[in-house]
Write a protein that holds these residues in place. Sequence first.
Motif, mmCIF file in Angstrom:
data_model
loop_
_atom_site.group_PDB
_atom_site.id
_atom_site.type_symbol
_atom_site.label_atom_id
_atom_site.label_comp_id
_atom_site.label_asym_id
_atom_site.label_seq_id
_atom_site.Cartn_x
_atom_site.Cartn_y
_atom_site.Cartn_z
ATOM 1 N N THR A 42 -5.018 -35.944 1.494
ATOM 2 C CA THR A 42 -4.608 -34.671 0.896
ATOM 3 C C THR A 42 -4.645 -34.671 -0.624
ATOM 4 O O THR A 42 -4.533 -33.623 -1.243
ATOM 5 C CB THR A 42 -3.185 -34.291 1.339
ATOM 6 N N GLY A 43 -4.744 -35.858 -1.220
ATOM 7 C CA GLY A 43 -4.762 -35.957 -2.674
ATOM 8 C C GLY A 43 -3.390 -36.054 -3.316
ATOM 9 O O GLY A 43 -3.284 -36.109 -4.536
ATOM 10 N N ILE A 44 -2.331 -36.055 -2.516
ATOM 11 C CA ILE A 44 -0.982 -36.201 -3.063
ATOM 12 C C ILE A 44 -0.234 -37.277 -2.292
ATOM 13 O O ILE A 44 -0.574 -37.599 -1.152
ATOM 14 C CB ILE A 44 -0.174 -34.885 -3.037
ATOM 15 N N ARG A 45 0.771 -37.824 -2.950
ATOM 16 C CA ARG A 45 1.637 -38.836 -2.348
ATOM 17 C C ARG A 45 2.917 -38.167 -1.835
ATOM 18 O O ARG A 45 3.186 -37.013 -2.129
ATOM 19 C CB ARG A 45 1.947 -39.923 -3.361
ATOM 20 N N THR A 46 3.695 -38.929 -1.108
ATOM 21 C CA THR A 46 4.922 -38.418 -0.509
ATOM 22 C C THR A 46 5.869 -37.811 -1.548
ATOM 23 O O THR A 46 6.411 -36.723 -1.337
ATOM 24 C CB THR A 46 5.649 -39.549 0.256
ATOM 25 N N THR A 47 6.080 -38.506 -2.655
ATOM 26 C CA THR A 47 6.997 -37.989 -3.669
ATOM 27 C C THR A 47 6.457 -36.701 -4.282
ATOM 28 O O THR A 47 7.217 -35.780 -4.565
ATOM 29 C CB THR A 47 7.247 -39.029 -4.771
ATOM 30 N N GLN A 48 5.144 -36.605 -4.468
ATOM 31 C CA GLN A 48 4.539 -35.395 -5.003
ATOM 32 C C GLN A 48 4.633 -34.256 -3.991
ATOM 33 O O GLN A 48 4.877 -33.105 -4.360
ATOM 34 C CB GLN A 48 3.092 -35.662 -5.401
ATOM 35 N N PHE A 49 4.467 -34.582 -2.723
ATOM 36 C CA PHE A 49 4.648 -33.598 -1.656
ATOM 37 C C PHE A 49 6.054 -33.007 -1.740
ATOM 38 O O PHE A 49 6.242 -31.794 -1.657
ATOM 39 C CB PHE A 49 4.423 -34.262 -0.285
ATOM 40 N N GLU A 107 -0.835 -21.584 -7.700
ATOM 41 C CA GLU A 107 -1.553 -21.239 -6.456
ATOM 42 C C GLU A 107 -2.304 -22.455 -5.925
ATOM 43 O O GLU A 107 -2.345 -22.683 -4.716
ATOM 44 C CB GLU A 107 -2.495 -20.058 -6.680
ATOM 45 N N ALA A 108 -2.883 -23.250 -6.818
ATOM 46 C CA ALA A 108 -3.567 -24.482 -6.379
ATOM 47 C C ALA A 108 -2.567 -25.444 -5.736
ATOM 48 O O ALA A 108 -2.892 -26.129 -4.759
ATOM 49 C CB ALA A 108 -4.267 -25.147 -7.559
ATOM 50 N N GLY A 109 -1.352 -25.470 -6.274
ATOM 51 C CA GLY A 109 -0.308 -26.305 -5.691
ATOM 52 C C GLY A 109 0.085 -25.835 -4.303
ATOM 53 O O GLY A 109 0.272 -26.635 -3.390
ATOM 54 N N ARG A 110 0.187 -24.513 -4.143
ATOM 55 C CA ARG A 110 0.506 -23.955 -2.816
ATOM 56 C C ARG A 110 -0.602 -24.284 -1.812
ATOM 57 O O ARG A 110 -0.330 -24.639 -0.667
ATOM 58 C CB ARG A 110 0.710 -22.447 -2.894
ATOM 59 N N THR A 111 -1.837 -24.175 -2.262
ATOM 60 C CA THR A 111 -2.978 -24.492 -1.384
ATOM 61 C C THR A 111 -2.956 -25.962 -0.988
ATOM 62 O O THR A 111 -3.176 -26.306 0.181
ATOM 63 C CB THR A 111 -4.304 -24.128 -2.091
ATOM 64 N N THR A 112 -2.680 -26.840 -1.946
ATOM 65 C CA THR A 112 -2.603 -28.276 -1.660
ATOM 66 C C THR A 112 -1.466 -28.564 -0.693
ATOM 67 O O THR A 112 -1.625 -29.331 0.257
ATOM 68 C CB THR A 112 -2.423 -29.075 -2.965
ATOM 69 N N LEU A 113 -0.324 -27.940 -0.926
ATOM 70 C CA LEU A 113 0.831 -28.136 -0.042
ATOM 71 C C LEU A 113 0.505 -27.655 1.369
ATOM 72 O O LEU A 113 0.797 -28.356 2.349
ATOM 73 C CB LEU A 113 2.046 -27.395 -0.592
ATOM 74 N N GLU A 114 -0.104 -26.493 1.492
ATOM 75 C CA GLU A 114 -0.482 -25.970 2.814
ATOM 76 C C GLU A 114 -1.458 -26.916 3.506
ATOM 77 O O GLU A 114 -1.380 -27.128 4.714
ATOM 78 C CB GLU A 114 -1.080 -24.578 2.681
#
Length: 152
Positions: A42-49, A107-114
């Motif tokens: 996903t490109g992110i780690r647990t803490t970033q999630f 919005e990019a953050g929301r897309t990454t989170l989704e």
Amino acid sequence: MDANSGTNVTPEISSGGTCNSYLVRRVDRHLNAVYDRALAGTGIRTTQFSVLRALALEGESRISTLAATLGMDRSTLSANVKPLVRAGLIEVTEASDRRARDVRITEAGRTTLEGAMPAWIAVQESFESAMGHESARALRKLLAGTLTWDGA
């Protein structure tokens, strides 16, 4: 007494067997590694999630408020915020009183989170299945209860 150290340390204690702090830190590292593997694509780690999810749920927040919400000190949060800002997933702005900073998800953050949610849900469900739903719920309740203990 241990002949080498001059302290009364049994093998069980020295291996962390009865030390609550040691075991919780070890479990924390293990769970983070498992969740990080699940989120690897996903490109992110647990803490970033966790940062993205908190911002998605709570909206714009002061850095200090977000740190308290996540149970992090400000320096740990800052270390997690910097790569998210560089990636364009969150924005940090100076607050109106200039002594604080506000942070919000983009919005990019929301897309990454989704995009990360299915992996997070899958690993969460795997944990629930492996531990049993009642045991997992009881564990969360016990762990949450430790947050009110101040050592006294």
